[in-house]
Design a protein around this motif. Structure first.
Motif, short mmCIF file in Angstrom:
data_model
loop_
_atom_site.label_atom_id
_atom_site.label_comp_id
_atom_site.label_asym_id
_atom_site.label_seq_id
_atom_site.Cartn_x
_atom_site.Cartn_y
_atom_site.Cartn_z
N PRO A 1 0.84 -1.21 0.00
CA PRO A 1 0.00 0.00 0.00
C PRO A 1 0.87 1.25 0.00
CG PRO A 1 -0.06 -1.11 2.14
CD PRO A 1 0.64 -2.03 1.19
N SER A 2 0.25 2.41 -0.21
CA SER A 2 1.02 3.64 -0.42
C SER A 2 1.86 4.02 0.80
CB SER A 2 0.08 4.79 -0.78
OG SER A 2 -0.77 5.05 0.31
N ASP A 3 1.45 3.59 2.01
CA ASP A 3 2.27 3.93 3.18
C ASP A 3 3.43 2.96 3.35
OD1 ASP A 3 0.89 1.72 4.01
OD2 ASP A 3 0.15 2.59 5.89
N GLY A 4 3.55 1.96 2.45
CA GLY A 4 4.70 1.06 2.49
C GLY A 4 4.63 0.00 3.57
N ARG A 5 3.47 -0.13 4.23
CA ARG A 5 3.39 -1.08 5.33
C ARG A 5 3.32 -2.52 4.82
NH1 ARG A 5 0.17 -0.27 10.50
NH2 ARG A 5 -0.51 1.56 9.34
N LEU A 6 4.13 -3.40 5.39
CA LEU A 6 4.07 -4.82 5.03
C LEU A 6 2.92 -5.50 5.77
CD1 LEU A 6 7.13 -4.13 4.32
CD2 LEU A 6 7.55 -6.55 4.73
N PRO A 7 2.42 -6.61 5.21
CA PRO A 7 1.44 -7.40 5.96
C PRO A 7 2.08 -7.87 7.26
CG PRO A 7 1.61 -8.15 3.67
CD PRO A 7 2.73 -7.19 3.89
N THR A 8 1.26 -8.27 8.25
CA THR A 8 1.79 -8.76 9.52
C THR A 8 2.52 -10.09 9.29
OG1 THR A 8 -0.23 -9.99 9.95
CG2 THR A 8 -0.12 -7.74 10.80
N ALA B 1 13.43 -13.77 7.85
CA ALA B 1 13.51 -13.01 6.59
C ALA B 1 13.40 -11.51 6.89
CB ALA B 1 12.41 -13.45 5.64
N LEU B 2 12.48 -11.14 7.78
CA LEU B 2 12.31 -9.71 8.11
C LEU B 2 13.56 -9.17 8.79
CD1 LEU B 2 8.57 -9.67 9.31
CD2 LEU B 2 9.48 -8.89 7.09
N ASP B 3 14.18 -9.98 9.68
CA ASP B 3 15.42 -9.55 10.33
C ASP B 3 16.49 -9.25 9.28
OD1 ASP B 3 14.39 -9.76 12.85
OD2 ASP B 3 15.22 -11.75 13.27
N THR B 4 16.60 -10.16 8.30
CA THR B 4 17.61 -9.99 7.26
C THR B 4 17.36 -8.71 6.46
OG1 THR B 4 17.77 -12.38 7.08
CG2 THR B 4 18.70 -11.10 5.25
N GLU C 1 19.54 -5.28 6.08
CA GLU C 1 19.97 -4.75 4.77
C GLU C 1 19.46 -3.33 4.53
OE1 GLU C 1 18.67 -7.40 1.70
OE2 GLU C 1 19.83 -9.09 2.47
N GLY C 2 18.61 -2.84 5.43
CA GLY C 2 18.09 -1.48 5.28
C GLY C 2 16.95 -1.38 4.28
N LEU C 3 16.35 -2.53 3.91
CA LEU C 3 15.25 -2.49 2.95
C LEU C 3 13.91 -2.25 3.63
CD1 LEU C 3 16.16 -5.31 0.42
CD2 LEU C 3 16.07 -2.85 0.01
N ILE C 4 13.80 -2.63 4.90
CA ILE C 4 12.57 -2.39 5.66
C ILE C 4 12.95 -1.87 7.03
CG2 ILE C 4 11.32 -4.27 4.47
CD1 ILE C 4 11.72 -5.95 7.01
N TRP C 5 11.98 -1.32 7.74
CA TRP C 5 12.23 -0.91 9.13
C TRP C 5 10.97 -1.15 9.95
CZ3 TRP C 5 9.74 3.55 11.28
CH2 TRP C 5 8.96 4.26 10.36
N PHE D 1 7.67 -1.45 7.70
CA PHE D 1 7.51 -0.61 6.52
C PHE D 1 8.69 -0.78 5.56
CE2 PHE D 1 5.04 1.14 9.88
CZ PHE D 1 3.91 1.68 9.28
N ALA D 2 8.40 -0.63 4.28
CA ALA D 2 9.46 -0.64 3.28
C ALA D 2 10.26 0.65 3.38
CB ALA D 2 8.85 -0.76 1.88
#
Lengths: 237, 237
Positions: free
Chosen positions: B32-39, B57-60, B64-68, B76-77
């Motif tokens: 979505p536009s706010d970049g939020r990932l699914p739970t 996977a989320l930790d990785t 890598e700085g791709l999500i926070w 979020f992305a």
């Protein structure tokens, strides 16, 4: 809800109709999870109204505190997040009680100096009241609250927005729960009497509009706090 | 994209498969536009995988700085917003050039003092380099950049996170475009030579690890800047 619009909404003037419709959208939570409102253009199309009416409605709702605008991002329901709080939360883990005290020692003497140069008679009366409340407080918790309010009042009276924000930032980080116990241990009946006398000296210098003396009195006070904090941390590491 | 998953993704280990799938979701902007990932729970169900694989996977991807991750809000992305910048933007309209200079005068002497107490030989060498670059710079723009870097380096070497944040906040507000012209007018060949000499004095005191002398030299430097800024504002109101 919008499809089932009550009759009386249709008969009122356009600006009022638009205001009521947008108010309904916001208050009934008919918005995506981030609370973002549709754009002005979308709202105007959806409500079959002019953009001027939409803009007026948004101005009204913003003034009421129901929505807020973020430059370049859009209009959102609710209150803007407090960025000072967010920033404090972000850096809190990199700050320990001693470095927070060091930061206070860097900025609060300068704030006391500005405060002495800008305080009105009302301001000084307010400071005296807060010092009295700190003195009369029963228990460490209550004394700490009034003491904090006194230091915050000095920072506010200093009248520099950037310095007040810096003060607030330090204040929010150091009020983190983890340190409360350490601070409370440093506050005994003896230290409290000493701090009260130091507060008096700071306020006397402010009342005399003597900036350098206010800065000095504040520096001495914070150095005492610093020493006592260090001792209380050494006692029980 | 997920429906059309390539064969080799199906044959790899679950953690790898999950990592590649989530990386694809993020990098192809399927959010979505706010970049939020699914739970985590949703991702596990969608990818028919265990929650441990999803969490890994989320930790990785976070490393890598791709999500926070934002506490209590989700994942979020992209990069987290810089709250110092947000705070600076929020208060900028309440700050004028003179009150920003007043704030610098409140905190930079204290930063120079801490810097003198904590600087290593390497730090001093870096400060000398920056002073040289400021001196050699052609044009106001370039001189201002190096000058700013010198003051920032002193703030960083001071080694107090809260004070560095306060410095950054003031720095971001004062670098607002509106004031550039005023600052440039205050920077002539004569004032530049004078500022260079003042920078030397600050660095000498830091090199001598003399905190009070560094604070004094910084105070004098900022007072000169303050005077020149005031004059340049009076000349063309």
């Amino acid at each position: 809800m919008l499809h089932n619009r009550p009759r009386d909404l249709q008969e009122t003037s356009e600006p009022n109709r638009v205001l009521q419709a947008i108010r309904q959208i916001v208050s009934e939570g008919l918005l995506p999870s981030d609370g973002r409102l549709p754009t002005e253009r979308h709202l105007a199309a959806e409500l079959e109204a002019g953009r001027a009416s939409v803009r007026r409605a948004l101005d009204t709702l913003e003034a009421e505190g129901l929505i807020w605008r973020k430059q370049g991002k859009g209009t959102f329901a609710g209150q803007p997040p407090d960025p000072t709080e967010e920033l404090a939360a972000q850096i809190a883990s990199d700050v320990d009680p001693l470095s927070a005290m060091e930061a206070r020692l860097c900025i609060e003497p300068a704030l006391a100096d500005l405060c002495a140069r800008r305080a009105t008679a009302d301001d000084v009366a307010r400071l005296r009241k807060l010092a009295e409340r700190t003195h009369d407080a029963e228990g460490s918790d209550s004394a700490e609250l009034w003491d904090g309010a006194l230091h915050r009042a000095i920072a506010r009276i200093a009248g520099n927005r950037l310095m007040l924000t810096a003060f607030t930032l330090i204040d929010e980080v150091r009020m983190g729960d983890d340190w409360q116990e350490k601070r409370h241990r440093a506050r005994t009946p003896e230290t409290r009497a000493f701090y009260d006398a130091q507060h008096q000296k700071i306020i006397e210098a402010i009342d005399a509009r003597n900036g350098p003396a206010a800065a000095n009195a504040m520096r001495k006070h914070l150095e005492t706090l610093f020493d006592n904090l260090r001792k209380s941390m050494e006692d029980r590491p």
